[in-house]
Design an enzyme around this catalytic site. Structure first.
Site, PDB file in Angstrom:
ATOM      1  N   ASP A 101      72.019 -71.530  -0.950  1.00 55.30           N
ATOM      2  CA  ASP A 101      72.939 -71.082  -1.999  1.00 55.30           C
ATOM      3  C   ASP A 101      74.367 -70.880  -1.535  1.00 55.30           C
ATOM      4  O   ASP A 101      75.233 -70.501  -2.327  1.00 55.30           O
ATOM      5  CB  ASP A 101      72.437 -69.761  -2.602  1.00 55.30           C
ATOM      6  CG  ASP A 101      72.717 -68.574  -1.687  1.00 55.30           C
ATOM      7  OD1 ASP A 101      72.426 -68.671  -0.468  1.00 55.30           O
ATOM      8  OD2 ASP A 101      73.236 -67.560  -2.178  1.00 55.30           O
ATOM      9  N   ASP A 153      66.751 -70.550   2.817  1.00 56.81           N
ATOM     10  CA  ASP A 153      67.666 -69.488   3.214  1.00 56.81           C
ATOM     11  C   ASP A 153      67.045 -68.168   2.753  1.00 56.81           C
ATOM     12  O   ASP A 153      66.062 -68.158   1.992  1.00 56.81           O
ATOM     13  CB  ASP A 153      69.020 -69.739   2.552  1.00 56.81           C
ATOM     14  CG  ASP A 153      70.064 -68.716   2.942  1.00 56.81           C
ATOM     15  OD1 ASP A 153      69.917 -68.066   3.995  1.00 56.81           O
ATOM     16  OD2 ASP A 153      71.042 -68.552   2.183  1.00 56.81           O
ATOM     17  N   PHE A 154      67.608 -67.051   3.175  1.00 56.76           N
ATOM     18  CA  PHE A 154      67.065 -65.739   2.798  1.00 56.76           C
ATOM     19  C   PHE A 154      67.877 -65.118   1.666  1.00 56.76           C
ATOM     20  O   PHE A 154      67.451 -65.118   0.521  1.00 56.76           O
ATOM     21  CB  PHE A 154      67.040 -64.821   4.027  1.00 56.76           C
ATOM     22  CG  PHE A 154      66.395 -63.484   3.768  1.00 56.76           C
ATOM     23  CD1 PHE A 154      65.025 -63.376   3.595  1.00 56.76           C
ATOM     24  CD2 PHE A 154      67.156 -62.325   3.710  1.00 56.76           C
ATOM     25  CE1 PHE A 154      64.419 -62.149   3.355  1.00 56.76           C
ATOM     26  CE2 PHE A 154      66.579 -61.089   3.476  1.00 56.76           C
ATOM     27  CZ  PHE A 154      65.198 -60.997   3.301  1.00 56.76           C
ATOM     28  N   ASP A 155      69.069 -64.621   1.986  1.00 58.75           N
ATOM     29  CA  ASP A 155      69.881 -63.933   0.979  1.00 58.75           C
ATOM     30  C   ASP A 155      70.298 -64.866  -0.144  1.00 58.75           C
ATOM     31  O   ASP A 155      70.798 -65.971   0.098  1.00 58.75           O
ATOM     32  CB  ASP A 155      71.139 -63.334   1.625  1.00 58.75           C
ATOM     33  CG  ASP A 155      70.813 -62.216   2.583  1.00 58.75           C
ATOM     34  OD1 ASP A 155      70.472 -61.116   2.122  1.00 58.75           O
ATOM     35  OD2 ASP A 155      70.888 -62.453   3.807  1.00 58.75           O
TER      36      ASP A 155
END
Length: 266
Positions: free
Chosen positions: A203, A23-25
């Site tokens: 997350d 994932d990124f954020d």
């Protein structure tokens, strides 16, 4: 019985047959008050560049629009999937998943309604995406009141438009009601590749389908970046390994790059 290898050991043991999907954020980047300022730390970017040179697959699957990911991840060799897999690159051109195009008018209508409704709510941010719309309350002056009103409004608009309301970390999002999520996206990504080790790092609630997919793979590892009280217990239950925040995960990526390079050199 032989103890199972850790994710790092497994990825480094056979780099060319391994995949790392993130994932990124909140995973590759710290969570920030203003999502438009989100950016990868230099250490993380360097580690991903090193890993992309040796692993069979490195990919980022995010709820962010594909165009945003292209701007923020300037690392060659990384596959990018935006809007939870609804947006992908085919021959260098962005393409929407089947069925998503049919819901764009409803998405635009929902965006206009939400932007108008929350125009006078300080700190509430309506984020227009290529195929969805999200409403964030992280910066709201009264987070509890904002959350209640955002959940009410998005549920009402979802019922009226047929869009699907999806919860997240201090956000509610309206998406097309098609069978695409991070789980289906990475399953498609992995389908035609001969990979024996797959690690996914997430997350948030939107990562749960992907974490479940990798947990069901013989060589799968579910990596969870933990943000304390903001982290839903469901993610902790799925975790093969947890990290206390993006900084710790970034350090792990650097260690993994060292291990992979050492293995490849040998």
């Amino acid at each position: 019985m032989t103890a199972r290898l850790t994710a790092m050991e497994a990825l480094a043991a056979q780099p060319a047959a391994s995949a790392l999907i993130c994932d990124f954020d909140g995973v590759l980047t710290p969570i920030v008050a203003d999502p438009t300022t989100s950016a990868m730390p230099a250490q993380t970017s360097v580690a991903l560049d090193r890993l992309a040179r040796h692993l069979g697959l490195v990919a980022v699957v995010s709820g962010r629009p594909l165009a945003f990911l292209q701007e923020r991840i300037a690392v060659p060799g990384i596959s990018l999937l935006g809007s939870y897999g609804i947006e992908q690159l085919h021959d260098g051109e962005p393409v929407l998943a089947a069925g998503a195009q049919d819901w764009l008018s409803q998405v635009r209508s929902a965006t206009e309604q939400l932007a108008g409704h929350f125009a006078d709510w300080p700190g509430v941010r309506v984020e227009e995406k290529a195929a969805s719309v999200a409403v964030h309350w992280r910066q709201a002056e009264d987070p509890e009141a904002a959350e209640a009103e955002i959940l009410r409004a998005t549920a009402e608009i979802a019922e009226a438009t047929g869009l699907r309301a999806e919860p997240g970390k201090l956000v509610s999002e309206l998406r097309p009601p098609i069978d695409v999520d991070k789980g289906t996206a990475i399953s498609e990504l992995l389908r035609d590749q001969n990979l024996t080790v797959v690690a996914y790092a997430g997350d948030d609630l939107g990562d749960i389908p992907a974490l479940r997919v990798v947990r069901d793979l013989p060589g799968g590892y579910a990596l969870v970046v933990d943000h304390g009280a903001e982290t839903d217990p469901q993610l902790r239950k799925l975790a093969s390994q947890s990290f206390p925040g993006p900084e710790a995960f970034g350090s792990w990526l650097t260690e993994l790059a060292d291990a992979v390079e050492h293995s490849s050199a040998g």
